[in-house]
Design a protein around this motif. Structure first.
Motif, short mmCIF file in Angstrom:
data_model
loop_
_atom_site.label_atom_id
_atom_site.label_comp_id
_atom_site.label_asym_id
_atom_site.label_seq_id
_atom_site.Cartn_x
_atom_site.Cartn_y
_atom_site.Cartn_z
N HIS A 38 0.84 -1.20 0.00
CA HIS A 38 0.00 0.00 0.00
C HIS A 38 0.88 1.26 0.00
N ARG A 89 1.07 4.13 -2.98
CA ARG A 89 0.71 5.51 -2.62
C ARG A 89 1.85 6.46 -2.99
N ARG A 115 -10.29 0.86 9.91
CA ARG A 115 -8.97 0.49 10.39
C ARG A 115 -9.17 -0.68 11.36
N ARG A 168 -4.50 6.46 4.87
CA ARG A 168 -5.37 6.36 3.68
C ARG A 168 -5.99 7.70 3.29
N CYS A 218 -7.27 10.82 1.53
CA CYS A 218 -7.61 10.91 0.10
C CYS A 218 -6.44 11.42 -0.74
#
Ligand code: HEM
Length: 408
Positions: free
Chosen positions: A52, A56, A286, A348, A350
């Motif tokens: 992840h 990102r 979460r 996370r 946006c």
């Protein structure tokens, strides 16, 4: 099944969102598995941990605030293009216009598609797929895998799979063409993603590119269209708000789109729009990974923790008179990232935040400086569920007067 706990106190949100990528909490992508049929297995939304973080890191640079300015003219032109068709005195659905704008912005700024057959096909196929996902019956296909049976093109799932395959073909064709004829002067987000390299020097694969493009489209299209629809509703519902926005816009050169980001009242209107009825009502879940104390509550490992954005934004001690639209709040004080979080937070948060905020300002200012509009219906507008997000119940606006020709 593990219990889910919703939090709205900023102190709790601070604990959760500043440690959601640590030993105590995990911003686990497995919790977002319902999106997989749409977004694929490599989407940033479904990934966890190092994978992840890697994706990102590769995706963030094209969404940097400064870079967004490059898309300003494109967004203004698309707004003119969509609004051009409005006829004085004839009511129109604001949501449909905002959806058309945000879809075209994504197809051109993110996918970098030029007008043409592929663009037309993508617009049509994606539009119909997304429309369907705002229908609760279709969303149940995502929540209940048992309903996902491909019984041919006439069955709901079969139909979905067929359309998704056609969209995938269009995306893979675009990627293949770009690989054959690279053009470094392009500044769309697909080009930037294709040239991005991780720490090991690896580029994104075609499947990763496809999944991230679909993710940006699904996460960015409906959300921005809804935010714009609400903002223009409030502006036309409350004459004083409209007057003040117009006054502020008069002091700005229409061609200087970068200046829009610095207008305090326009910014306050956009912030208040996303406060009073946040488009995403909650953060993604979460998960507690060890026993952890949050404001006197002991959470066992495995407990699912969700930030309630709506409830936080309606806490009276932070936002007095929380059910009233008052942009001044954002001029009078600054709110912490745990008091005001329309774009979530932590691991996370946006990715499209700067993009969406800038798009809102360009579209609103462009429309207000070209048209005098009014609400066409007397009926009250309230928030309703639209598939996975929340938005205004249907309403229409009407053009009273065009105050400036488009494209000027
Ligand atoms: C007004 C418009 C928007 C709102 C209100 C919004 C809101 C949100 C929220 C609440 C989250 C979850 C954050 C969390 O769990 O902490 C999120 C995640 C995300 N958003 Fe947005 N969003 C908007 C526009 C966009 C746009 C324009 C894009 C891209 C083009 C985008 C891409 C994403 C992505 C990729 C994620 C997932 C990030 C991850 O899993 O690491 N969003 N958004």
């Amino acid at each position: 099944m593990s219990p889910s706990v919703f939090f709205s106190h900023p102190q709790a949100l601070q604990i959760i969102l500043t440690s959601d990528d640590s030993k105590e909490f995990d911003a686990s992508g497995e919790r977002n598995a319902i999106f997989e049929p749409f977004l694929g297995s490599q989407s940033v939304i479904g990934l966890s941990g190092d994978r992840h973080r890697r994706i990102r890191k590769l995706m963030m640079p094209p969404f940097h605030g400064e870079r967004m300015r490059a898309y300003g003219q494109l967004i203004a032109d698309i707004t003119d293009e969509v609004m051009q068709g409005r006829i004085v005195g004839k009511p129109f659905s604001l949501r449909k216009c905002m959806q058309a704008i945000s879809m075209r912005v994504i197809l051109r700024a993110v996918f970098g598609l030029e007008e043409g057959l592929r663009y037309q096909q993508m617009q049509r196929l994606l539009g119909s797929l997304i429309d369907e996902m705002s229908n609760p019956l279709s969303v149940s296909l995502l929540y209940f895998p048992i309903l996902r049976r491909n019984l041919g093109p006439l069955s709901p799932w079969g139909n979905f799979v067929r359309r998704r395959e056609r969209i995938d073909r269009l995306i893979y064709d675009e990627i293949a063409e770009r690989r054959m004829r690279p053009n470094a002067s392009r500044n769309d987000i697909l080009t930037l993603l294709m040239s991005a390299r991780d720490e090991a020097g690896e580029a994104l694969t075609d499947v990763e590119l496809r999944d991230e493009l679909m993710t940006l489209l699904i996460a960015g299209h409906e959300t921005t269209a809804t935010a714009l629809t609400w903002a223009l509703y409030w502006i036309h519902k409350l004459p004083k708000v409209r007057e003040r926005v117009l006054q502020e816009l008069q002091g700005v050169d229409r061609a200087d789109l970068g200046a829009l980001s610095r207008l305090p009242y326009l910014n306050a209107v956009c912030c208040e729009t996303l406060r009073i009825y946040p488009v995403g009502i909650t953060t993604f879940p979460r998960v507690a990974t060890s026993t952890v104390e949050v404001m006197g509550y002991s959470l066992e490992p495995g407990t699912v923790v969700v930030g309630s954005i709506y409830l936080t934004h309606h806490r009276k001690e932070i936002y007095p008179d929380p059910d009233h639209f008052k942009p001044e709040r954002f001029l009078e004080r600054r709110f912490s990232p745990f008091e005001y979080l329309p774009f979530g937070g932590g691991a996370r948060r946006c990715i499209g935040m700067a993009f969406a905020q800038f798009e809102m300002k360009v579209v609103i200012s462009r429309i207000l400086s070209s048209f005098e509009l009014a609400l066409a219906d007397k009926s009250s507008v309230r928030p309703v569920r639209r598939g996975l997000t929340a938005g205004p119940s249907p309403f229409r606006l009407v053009v009273k007067r065009q105050t400036r020709a488009s494209n000027r």
